[in-house]
Motif scaffolding. Structure first.
Motif, mmCIF file in Angstrom:
data_model
loop_
_atom_site.group_PDB
_atom_site.id
_atom_site.type_symbol
_atom_site.label_atom_id
_atom_site.label_comp_id
_atom_site.label_asym_id
_atom_site.label_seq_id
_atom_site.Cartn_x
_atom_site.Cartn_y
_atom_site.Cartn_z
ATOM 1 N N ALA A 31 0.844 -1.198 0.000
ATOM 2 C CA ALA A 31 0.000 0.000 0.000
ATOM 3 C C ALA A 31 0.876 1.242 0.000
ATOM 4 O O ALA A 31 2.031 1.207 0.443
ATOM 5 C CB ALA A 31 -0.900 -0.008 1.244
ATOM 6 N N GLU A 34 -2.419 7.551 -1.488
ATOM 7 C CA GLU A 34 -3.170 7.728 -2.723
ATOM 8 C C GLU A 34 -2.495 8.737 -3.640
ATOM 9 O O GLU A 34 -2.164 9.841 -3.207
ATOM 10 C CB GLU A 34 -4.583 8.234 -2.393
ATOM 11 N N PRO A 39 5.180 2.741 -3.017
ATOM 12 C CA PRO A 39 4.744 1.603 -2.196
ATOM 13 C C PRO A 39 5.466 1.626 -0.858
ATOM 14 O O PRO A 39 6.691 1.572 -0.811
ATOM 15 C CB PRO A 39 5.162 0.393 -3.038
ATOM 16 N N TRP A 66 -8.544 -3.666 2.234
ATOM 17 C CA TRP A 66 -8.978 -2.551 1.377
ATOM 18 C C TRP A 66 -9.647 -1.459 2.223
ATOM 19 O O TRP A 66 -9.474 -0.283 1.980
ATOM 20 C CB TRP A 66 -9.888 -3.049 0.246
ATOM 21 N N MET A 69 -6.960 0.453 3.960
ATOM 22 C CA MET A 69 -6.319 1.403 3.044
ATOM 23 C C MET A 69 -7.191 2.638 2.865
ATOM 24 O O MET A 69 -6.704 3.766 2.848
ATOM 25 C CB MET A 69 -6.057 0.749 1.685
ATOM 26 N N GLU A 74 -4.956 5.354 1.469
ATOM 27 C CA GLU A 74 -3.952 4.614 0.707
ATOM 28 C C GLU A 74 -4.626 3.886 -0.448
ATOM 29 O O GLU A 74 -5.848 3.767 -0.503
ATOM 30 C CB GLU A 74 -3.277 3.564 1.601
ATOM 31 N N GLU A 75 -3.794 3.385 -1.338
ATOM 32 C CA GLU A 75 -4.283 2.533 -2.418
ATOM 33 C C GLU A 75 -3.267 1.413 -2.642
ATOM 34 O O GLU A 75 -2.125 1.516 -2.192
ATOM 35 C CB GLU A 75 -4.511 3.355 -3.690
ATOM 36 N N PRO A 76 -3.661 0.346 -3.348
ATOM 37 C CA PRO A 76 -2.705 -0.726 -3.616
ATOM 38 C C PRO A 76 -1.756 -0.304 -4.727
ATOM 39 O O PRO A 76 -2.113 -0.361 -5.894
ATOM 40 C CB PRO A 76 -3.591 -1.909 -4.043
#
Lengths: 163, 104
Positions: A31, A34, A39, A66, A69, A74-76
């Motif tokens: 993660a 955004e 990473p 998810w 996050m 956050e995002e993957p």
């Protein structure tokens, strides 16, 4: 053209996970904030398929990770998995099931017990685009264990100052 | 009857980029019909030709996977939150089998 920039410690964590779960495929995410494309938080996930040829995030763990996050904005940034008998290149299965257009798909091959192959891809609407992996904060020793699958001109190692 | 729906990145092209939308319905099937009316094409991405939920799409009501709540028949109440997450899956698996699994 994109590039995946990843901290050596996080890459070490991914490779350790892949080696630990070998010969089953290992999977997880990294993660990051955004929109940052950085990473920063490694989250090894359970492979609910527990298979040498298939991975599938456990549905409840997927939901929890998810949501976490989301709460942390956050995002993957990276979605990783291992191939344990074949090269670190997306299979047709990987391509047909890839549904995170913003993620770097990092593949790790543990087929060779000594050298770990690490390659990164964007997978968008069935089109695979390989991108260089740029490892930051790596000691020279750590980098030497990896095969990045790119021609030398496109691999960029960045070592700590003084190395 | 308002249901909050969290939309994954891959479906935001249907919602004008919105991460969250609001829909209505007594069941998940009804909700998807309503969402498809608002965002044409949305439903087709989640439902197979045979009318079942795609195997590689996860849908949750509040924090439960709808596969344990009756899938498309899952009951919805006002204020429920529905989250859609495309499955993360793949692997060095044979193509024919994968194609059959993904329904493509």
């Amino acid at each position: 053209m994109g590039v995946l920039t990843i901290d050596a410690a996080i890459l070490e964590g991914i490779v350790a996970h892949a080696r630990r779960d070998h010969p089953d495929e290992a999977c997880g995410i990294v993660a990051g904030a955004e929109g940052s494309d950085v990473p920063s938080r490694l989250v090894p996930m359970e492979n609910s398929a527990r298979s040498m040829t298939f991975y599938h995030f456990d549905s409840m763990e997927h939901f929890r990770v998810w949501r976490e996050m989301d709460d942390r904005d956050e995002e993957p940034v990276v979605i990783y998995h291992s191939h344990t008998a074949t090269e670190a290149y997306p299979s047709r299965t990987d391509i047909s099931l890839a549904q995170e257009p913003g993620a770097h798909y990092l593949l790790v091959s543990t087929a060779d017990p000594e050298v770990t192959e690490v390659r990164s891809f964007r997978i968008l609407d069935g089109v695979v685009t390989e991108e260089p992996v740029r490892v930051v904060n790596a000691s020279e020793d750590a980098v030497q264990k990896y095969l990045f699958g790119q021609s030398p001109t496109t691999v960029d190692y960045e070592c700590r100052a003084g190395n | 009857m308002a249901i909050d729906v969290r939309v994954p990145t891959i479906l935001r092209s249907y919602t004008g980029g919105a991460k969250a939308v609001t829909g209505a319905g007594d069941t998940l099937a009804d909700l998807l019909t309503d969402l498809d009316r608002q965002f044409p094409g949305f439903r087709e991405r989640l439902i197979t030709k045979e009318g079942a939920l795609h195997r590689f799409v996860n849908v949750y009501v509040n924090d439960e996977d709808v596969r344990f709540l009756g899938a498309l028949d899952a009951k919805l109440d006002d204020g429920d939150s529905v989250t859609i997450l495309p499955a993360v899956a793949g692997g060095a698996f044979a193509f024919a089998a994968a194609a059959a699994l993904s329904g493509r």
